[in-house]
Design an enzyme around this catalytic site. Structure first.
Site, PDB file in Angstrom:
ATOM      1  N   CYS A 109       0.819  -1.066  -0.005  1.00 32.39           N
ATOM      2  CA  CYS A 109       0.167   0.075   0.073  1.00 32.39           C
ATOM      3  C   CYS A 109       0.855   1.435   0.027  1.00 32.39           C
ATOM      4  O   CYS A 109       0.548   2.120  -0.911  1.00 32.39           O
ATOM      5  CB  CYS A 109      -0.937   0.011   1.369  1.00 32.39           C
ATOM      6  SG  CYS A 109      -0.528   0.019   2.887  1.00 32.39           S
TER       7      CYS A 109
ATOM      8  N   HIS B 222      -3.026   0.851   7.163  1.00 35.64           N
ATOM      9  CA  HIS B 222      -3.280   0.953   5.535  1.00 35.64           C
ATOM     10  C   HIS B 222      -3.550   2.049   4.853  1.00 35.64           C
ATOM     11  O   HIS B 222      -4.299   3.078   5.480  1.00 35.64           O
ATOM     12  CB  HIS B 222      -4.463  -0.152   5.161  1.00 35.64           C
ATOM     13  CG  HIS B 222      -4.481  -0.410   3.778  1.00 35.64           C
ATOM     14  ND1 HIS B 222      -3.656  -1.339   2.967  1.00 35.64           N
ATOM     15  CD2 HIS B 222      -5.367   0.090   2.991  1.00 35.64           C
ATOM     16  CE1 HIS B 222      -4.069  -1.247   1.874  1.00 35.64           C
ATOM     17  NE2 HIS B 222      -5.229  -0.682   1.520  1.00 35.64           N
TER      18      HIS B 222
ATOM     19  N   HIS C 206      -5.781   1.362  -4.314  1.00 36.12           N
ATOM     20  CA  HIS C 206      -4.941   0.866  -3.159  1.00 36.12           C
ATOM     21  C   HIS C 206      -4.449  -0.472  -3.583  1.00 36.12           C
ATOM     22  O   HIS C 206      -4.691  -1.152  -4.292  1.00 36.12           O
ATOM     23  CB  HIS C 206      -5.655   0.739  -1.682  1.00 36.12           C
ATOM     24  CG  HIS C 206      -6.702  -0.387  -1.867  1.00 36.12           C
ATOM     25  ND1 HIS C 206      -6.469  -1.251  -0.696  1.00 36.12           N
ATOM     26  CD2 HIS C 206      -7.702  -0.518  -2.547  1.00 36.12           C
ATOM     27  CE1 HIS C 206      -7.738  -2.109  -0.673  1.00 36.12           C
ATOM     28  NE2 HIS C 206      -8.313  -1.817  -1.801  1.00 36.12           N
TER      29      HIS C 206
END
Length: 154
Positions: free
Chosen positions: A61, A112, A124
């Site tokens: 990510c 994240h 993402h």
């Protein structure tokens, strides 16, 4: 000839407001930079997730975020925590394309990051075995885990 103090104060106030207004609006250069970042990220759709990855061979990510920004000439930290600490906190309703959205997973342990695209969507690199993808930030899984929005650009 000297101007009355009230006229000078009014003039200085107006100059300050004009300059402040210019500083708070994104310039065309900033808008182009945001667009470049978003387009670079979108060009990575379907690329594989790879823990520690930061190039088109595979992304995690924060690697996807770092790659998209670096392709636009903007240096950002490599890991999610440092990316989160590098910018200004905003509400999700203030998010603009290119801003970072942070989420908490794994019972409060995992952080994240995704890149906001506008129109309620983000891109993402999700997890092992998956690919860079688009999601709706208003979907229940993302709403429930949302932490904050971070702006790295003016």
């Amino acid at each position: 000839m000297s101007l009355p103090r009230s006229v000078v104060l009014i003039a200085l106030t107006l100059i300050g407001l004009l300059l402040g207004g210019c500083a708070s609006r994104p310039t065309p250069d900033h808008l182009a930079l945001r667009q470049h970042i978003v387009e670079t990220a979108l060009g990575q759709l379907g690329r594989p997730y790879h823990y520690g990855g930061h190039d088109p061979d595979g992304f995690d990510c924060s690697g996807l975020v770092q790659f998209a920004y670096s392709e636009a000439g903007v240096i950002v930290p490599r890991d999610t925590r440092s990316q989160r600490d590098a910018g200004k906190t905003l509400s999700l309703s203030e998010a603009q394309p290119g801003d970072l959205l942070f989420y908490r997973f794994e019972n409060g342990g995992g952080l994240h990051v995704g890149l906001y695209l506008g129109d309620g969507r983000m891109i993402h690199a999700p997890a092992s075995g998956r690919q860079v993808s688009l999601v709706e930030v208003a979907s229940p899984i993302w709403k429930k885990r949302y932490l904050e929005t971070i702006r790295l650009l003016p």
